[in-house]
Scaffold this motif. Structure first.
Motif, mmCIF file in Angstrom:
data_model
loop_
_atom_site.group_PDB
_atom_site.id
_atom_site.type_symbol
_atom_site.label_atom_id
_atom_site.label_comp_id
_atom_site.label_asym_id
_atom_site.label_seq_id
_atom_site.Cartn_x
_atom_site.Cartn_y
_atom_site.Cartn_z
ATOM 1 N N LYS A 201 0.811 -1.206 0.000
ATOM 2 C CA LYS A 201 0.000 0.000 0.000
ATOM 3 C C LYS A 201 0.852 1.268 0.000
ATOM 4 C CE LYS A 201 -0.583 0.852 4.903
ATOM 5 N NZ LYS A 201 -1.510 1.249 5.924
ATOM 6 N N TYR A 202 2.172 1.121 0.000
ATOM 7 C CA TYR A 202 3.049 2.269 0.115
ATOM 8 C C TYR A 202 3.642 2.695 -1.223
ATOM 9 C CZ TYR A 202 2.992 1.152 5.086
ATOM 10 O OH TYR A 202 2.612 0.894 6.364
ATOM 11 N N ALA A 203 3.878 3.989 -1.362
ATOM 12 C CA ALA A 203 4.578 4.514 -2.533
ATOM 13 C C ALA A 203 6.074 4.372 -2.306
ATOM 14 C CB ALA A 203 4.228 5.988 -2.720
ATOM 15 N N VAL A 204 6.827 4.214 -3.389
ATOM 16 C CA VAL A 204 8.280 4.137 -3.301
ATOM 17 C C VAL A 204 8.864 5.223 -4.195
ATOM 18 C CG1 VAL A 204 10.325 2.713 -3.640
ATOM 19 C CG2 VAL A 204 8.192 1.662 -2.887
ATOM 20 N N ILE A 205 9.542 6.167 -3.589
ATOM 21 C CA ILE A 205 10.111 7.313 -4.278
ATOM 22 C C ILE A 205 11.526 7.490 -3.741
ATOM 23 C CG2 ILE A 205 9.837 9.787 -4.701
ATOM 24 C CD1 ILE A 205 6.845 9.375 -3.986
ATOM 25 N N THR A 206 12.438 7.985 -4.562
ATOM 26 C CA THR A 206 13.812 8.123 -4.097
ATOM 27 C C THR A 206 13.984 9.329 -3.183
ATOM 28 O OG1 THR A 206 14.596 9.539 -5.893
ATOM 29 C CG2 THR A 206 14.630 7.149 -6.282
ATOM 30 N N LEU B 206 3.497 6.540 2.061
ATOM 31 C CA LEU B 206 4.933 6.308 2.048
ATOM 32 C C LEU B 206 5.311 5.277 3.104
ATOM 33 C CD1 LEU B 206 6.219 9.986 1.740
ATOM 34 C CD2 LEU B 206 6.090 8.258 -0.072
ATOM 35 N N GLU B 207 6.202 4.407 2.730
ATOM 36 C CA GLU B 207 6.760 3.442 3.662
ATOM 37 C C GLU B 207 7.541 4.220 4.737
ATOM 38 O OE1 GLU B 207 9.564 -0.394 3.066
ATOM 39 O OE2 GLU B 207 8.299 0.217 1.388
ATOM 40 N N PRO B 208 7.619 3.724 5.956
ATOM 41 C CA PRO B 208 8.304 4.481 7.010
ATOM 42 C C PRO B 208 9.717 4.956 6.644
ATOM 43 C CG PRO B 208 7.057 2.731 8.009
ATOM 44 C CD PRO B 208 6.955 2.531 6.508
#
Length: 153
Positions: free
Chosen positions: A42-47, A71-73
């Motif tokens: 359910k989390y977005a992954v962004i740099t 966002l993931e923690p």
């Protein structure tokens, strides 16, 4: 989340904005999907770099991204640190103060480091309270690092 996707869509000015928009659209589609078992992330992954680009070029979108709870923690930690570089304390400080209550200690640490650029008396008092009450040694150490330059020994 649909409003966030629409806002990002209206300001496609960089590859990072496009990357975030694409992810948010996929996330929105997943959240509307009847078969929720098809996707468990359910989390977005962004740099980390993307967060700093947003902090510089469109701080409001970064704050919305942080507040969207996608966002993931670990990524939220980077986003919090990047939010600390936002010049407008009226935008940055409220969301960073809220992140001091996050369940993940790594997110709280990121919020502490983000707040290091906005050390008003209110923020200093809140960080002192976090140092006293937080259960995480890492969060307490982050607060000590941030406050050691502004408080007399």
């Amino acid at each position: 989340m649909a409003a966030l996707v629409d806002q990002i869509h209206s300001a496609k000015s960089s590859p990072s904005a496009q990357k975030i928009e694409d992810f948010l659209e996929k996330s929105l589609a997943r959240s509307k999907s009847i078969d929720s078992s098809a996707s468990t992330n359910k989390y977005a992954v962004i740099t980390e770099k993307d967060f700093y680009i947003f902090a510089k070029n469109d701080p409001t979108k970064l704050i919305q991204l942080i507040s969207a709870e996608i966002l993931e923690p670990n990524d939220l930690t980077f986003a919090a640190e990047a939010a600390g570089t936002i010049q407008d304390k009226e935008i940055a400080v409220p969301v960073l103060l809220r992140l001091l209550e996050h369940m993940s200690p790594v997110v709280r640490e990121g919020a502490v480091y983000g707040l290091s650029n906005h050390l008003s008396q209110r923020v200093i008092e809140r960080l002192k309270e976090v140092e006293r009450l937080d259960r995480s040694p890492g969060v307490k150490e982050a607060v000590r690092e941030v406050l050691e330059d502004v408080l007399p020994s």
